[in-house]
Design a protein around this motif. Sequence first.
Motif, PDB file in Angstrom:
ATOM      1  N   ARG A   3       0.843  -1.123  -0.060  1.00  0.00           N
ATOM      2  CA  ARG A   3      -0.058  -0.029  -0.048  1.00  0.00           C
ATOM      3  C   ARG A   3       0.932   1.189   0.019  1.00  0.00           C
ATOM      4  N   ILE A   4       0.363   2.441  -0.762  1.00  0.00           N
ATOM      5  CA  ILE A   4       0.992   3.468  -0.639  1.00  0.00           C
ATOM      6  C   ILE A   4       0.434   4.363   0.375  1.00  0.00           C
ATOM      7  N   ALA A   5       1.070   4.725   1.313  1.00  0.00           N
ATOM      8  CA  ALA A   5       0.626   5.726   2.411  1.00  0.00           C
ATOM      9  C   ALA A   5       0.272   7.234   1.922  1.00  0.00           C
ATOM     10  N   ALA A   6      -0.738   7.854   2.296  1.00  0.00           N
ATOM     11  CA  ALA A   6      -0.935   9.083   2.117  1.00  0.00           C
ATOM     12  C   ALA A   6      -0.249   9.968   3.207  1.00  0.00           C
ATOM     13  N   GLU A   7       0.344  11.133   2.654  1.00  0.00           N
ATOM     14  CA  GLU A   7       1.036  12.121   3.343  1.00  0.00           C
ATOM     15  C   GLU A   7       0.377  12.710   4.517  1.00  0.00           C
ATOM     16  N   PRO A   8       1.025  13.053   5.700  1.00  0.00           N
ATOM     17  CA  PRO A   8       0.322  13.649   6.977  1.00  0.00           C
ATOM     18  C   PRO A   8      -0.133  14.908   6.614  1.00  0.00           C
ATOM     19  N   LEU A   9      -1.085  15.539   7.672  1.00  0.00           N
ATOM     20  CA  LEU A   9      -1.635  16.788   7.440  1.00  0.00           C
ATOM     21  C   LEU A   9      -0.703  17.945   7.303  1.00  0.00           C
ATOM     22  N   ASP A  10       0.502  17.707   8.574  1.00  0.00           N
ATOM     23  CA  ASP A  10       1.475  18.890   8.012  1.00  0.00           C
ATOM     24  C   ASP A  10       2.307  18.947   7.175  1.00  0.00           C
ATOM     25  N   VAL A  11       2.537  17.791   6.320  1.00  0.00           N
ATOM     26  CA  VAL A  11       3.337  17.868   5.173  1.00  0.00           C
ATOM     27  C   VAL A  11       2.370  18.228   3.827  1.00  0.00           C
ATOM     28  N   LEU A  12       1.008  17.709   4.031  1.00  0.00           N
ATOM     29  CA  LEU A  12       0.091  18.363   2.856  1.00  0.00           C
ATOM     30  C   LEU A  12      -0.145  19.861   2.895  1.00  0.00           C
ATOM     31  N   ARG A  13      -0.088  20.385   4.363  1.00  0.00           N
ATOM     32  CA  ARG A  13      -0.188  21.627   4.293  1.00  0.00           C
ATOM     33  C   ARG A  13       0.903  22.601   3.450  1.00  0.00           C
ATOM     34  N   THR A  14       1.996  22.219   3.260  1.00  0.00           N
ATOM     35  CA  THR A  14       2.815  22.720   2.763  1.00  0.00           C
ATOM     36  C   THR A  14       2.752  22.862   1.379  1.00  0.00           C
ATOM     37  N   ARG A  15       2.065  21.969   0.720  1.00  0.00           N
ATOM     38  CA  ARG A  15       1.598  22.189  -0.704  1.00  0.00           C
ATOM     39  C   ARG A  15       0.976  23.485  -1.135  1.00  0.00           C
ATOM     40  N   THR A  16       1.265  23.733  -2.289  1.00  0.00           N
ATOM     41  CA  THR A  16       0.617  25.141  -2.828  1.00  0.00           C
ATOM     42  C   THR A  16      -0.647  25.148  -3.818  1.00  0.00           C
ATOM     43  N   SER A  17      -1.053  23.831  -3.950  1.00  0.00           N
ATOM     44  CA  SER A  17      -2.184  23.568  -4.980  1.00  0.00           C
ATOM     45  C   SER A  17      -3.529  24.153  -4.260  1.00  0.00           C
ATOM     46  N   GLU A  18      -4.538  24.302  -5.496  1.00  0.00           N
ATOM     47  CA  GLU A  18      -5.919  24.708  -4.877  1.00  0.00           C
ATOM     48  C   GLU A  18      -6.210  24.193  -3.598  1.00  0.00           C
ATOM     49  N   LYS A  19      -6.216  22.739  -3.680  1.00  0.00           N
ATOM     50  CA  LYS A  19      -6.774  21.941  -2.517  1.00  0.00           C
ATOM     51  C   LYS A  19      -6.296  22.371  -1.150  1.00  0.00           C
ATOM     52  N   TRP A  20      -5.073  22.974  -1.180  1.00  0.00           N
ATOM     53  CA  TRP A  20      -4.347  23.255   0.134  1.00  0.00           C
ATOM     54  C   TRP A  20      -4.312  24.669   0.234  1.00  0.00           C
ATOM     55  N   ARG A  21      -4.790  25.599  -0.644  1.00  0.00           N
ATOM     56  CA  ARG A  21      -4.656  27.032  -0.454  1.00  0.00           C
ATOM     57  C   ARG A  21      -5.988  27.664  -0.371  1.00  0.00           C
ATOM     58  N   HIS A  22      -7.131  27.003  -0.787  1.00  0.00           N
ATOM     59  CA  HIS A  22      -8.379  27.769  -0.876  1.00  0.00           C
ATOM     60  C   HIS A  22      -8.900  27.687   0.412  1.00  0.00           C
ATOM     61  N   TYR A  23      -8.717  27.100   1.436  1.00  0.00           N
ATOM     62  CA  TYR A  23      -9.576  26.941   2.636  1.00  0.00           C
ATOM     63  C   TYR A  23      -8.767  27.547   3.838  1.00  0.00           C
ATOM     64  N   ASP A  24      -9.219  27.848   4.845  1.00  0.00           N
ATOM     65  CA  ASP A  24      -8.612  28.011   6.156  1.00  0.00           C
ATOM     66  C   ASP A  24      -7.998  26.778   6.619  1.00  0.00           C
ATOM     67  N   ALA A  25      -6.786  27.004   7.471  1.00  0.00           N
ATOM     68  CA  ALA A  25      -5.849  26.030   8.156  1.00  0.00           C
ATOM     69  C   ALA A  25      -6.886  25.085   9.000  1.00  0.00           C
ATOM     70  N   ASP A  26      -7.908  25.428   9.379  1.00  0.00           N
ATOM     71  CA  ASP A  26      -8.625  24.393  10.327  1.00  0.00           C
ATOM     72  C   ASP A  26      -9.547  23.730   9.751  1.00  0.00           C
ATOM     73  N   VAL A  27      -9.512  23.769   8.177  1.00  0.00           N
ATOM     74  CA  VAL A  27     -10.562  22.869   7.418  1.00  0.00           C
ATOM     75  C   VAL A  27      -9.829  21.647   6.829  1.00  0.00           C
ATOM     76  N   LEU A  28     -10.524  20.622   6.844  1.00  0.00           N
ATOM     77  CA  LEU A  28     -10.323  19.294   6.295  1.00  0.00           C
ATOM     78  C   LEU A  28     -10.885  19.332   4.858  1.00  0.00           C
ATOM     79  N   PRO A  29      -9.884  19.723   3.689  1.00  0.00           N
ATOM     80  CA  PRO A  29     -10.296  19.854   2.423  1.00  0.00           C
ATOM     81  C   PRO A  29     -10.696  18.463   1.499  1.00  0.00           C
ATOM     82  N   LEU A  30     -11.964  18.199   1.412  1.00  0.00           N
ATOM     83  CA  LEU A  30     -12.173  16.920   0.828  1.00  0.00           C
ATOM     84  C   LEU A  30     -12.989  17.144  -0.610  1.00  0.00           C
ATOM     85  N   PRO A  31     -12.976  18.312  -1.271  1.00  0.00           N
ATOM     86  CA  PRO A  31     -13.899  18.282  -2.510  1.00  0.00           C
ATOM     87  C   PRO A  31     -12.906  18.151  -3.693  1.00  0.00           C
TER      88      PRO A  31
END
Length: 389
Positions: A3-31
């Motif tokens: 299995r490939i493990a998904a990245e943890p949130l602290d790593v993901l929140r360093t990404r700059t794509s739309e998924k990780w920049r559109h919402y406030d930091a307390d939001v889990l972005p799943l759309p």
Amino acid sequence: MHRIAAEPLDVLRTRTSEKWRHYDADVLPLPVAEMDYPLAEPIAAALHAAIDRSDTGYAAGSRGVAEAFVPFAAERLGWQVDPARVTCTGDVAMGLVEVLRQVTEPGDGVVITPPIYPPFFDIVTEASARVVEVPMLGGIDEGWSLDLDGIEAAFAAGARAMVLCNPHNPIGLVPAREQLAALADVAARHGVTIVSDEVHGPLAQPGTGYTPFLTVSDAAREHGITVTAASKAFNLAGLKAAMVVTGSDRGDAVRRAFPYEVEWRMSQFGSIASVAAFREGGHWLDGVLASLDDNRRLLAELLADELPGVRYRIPDATYLAWLDLSALGWGDDPAAFALEHARVALGVGTMFGAEVGRGHVRLNFACTPEVLGEAVTRLADAAASAPSS
């Protein structure tokens, strides 16, 4: 199965794509349809090597991507592709628009099947055509199928094309080969074109019987044109590369009529990444599919335990879940309530079809099990604290 493990949130929140920049930091972005897994190592290595040699010019046409796709399609999809019948472009949406421009006249009807990927509505109008909605039959409880009678009626009334979603986003349906063959026969009777978006094809779970449209019959090859890419299966949407694939002289004429600029829209990095994905990414993809299999089943368990009123059918493909939240009493747009009260961002159901999407949301489960569990817990807490109507 590895299995490939998904990245943890602290790593993901360093990404700059739309998924990780559109919402406030307390939001889990799943759309947004973007996965949280690390990039496949062969793809990363190919891109790093390109940077090291300053290989940042124009992409050198379609042939390299096409030839890499041929063995991938044969082995994983059971599809024999002629590389000479592939024209690349920037992304699947671009490919769909350009095909529709060739096979319709302004104002012609184009069939789409809600609930459906929201950009399909805009893709049809961008091509100067007119949206004709033929909703899917069935639903979450009994499963879905194409409304072949409704589609044929639309063609009989003058619609000249259909955009097929195979596999279907957002419901995760893998249409049966027999239904695809029947659709091809309908298209042949009316002389219309089926434009098949198959970008989620490699994300069909093993054993589901996924069928590329151009493989089902001579009628499908004559009246079908496929648009696909490595982008969804390998998480490469930002790198801009897709393929328009044909299987007949009729289809070839459509590709040849594309404006010269269409092929040049593919990016160099998109080309390099796609070749690496198709040639060397299979092991990684198998690991992702195993993780997605775990998560699609975990979601069913979490909902049954914490939100038993929510209706969900485990999808056969994609990493997207179509959820009916009507029982929660959160209105026609439960995604708005979820964002405000649970700090969970979900896809707005009505964007997938104004009628069929009411009370529904789309959730992306290509994340860690912990994020998925946290999202359901937050939704359950919001449901428990919501005032009764």
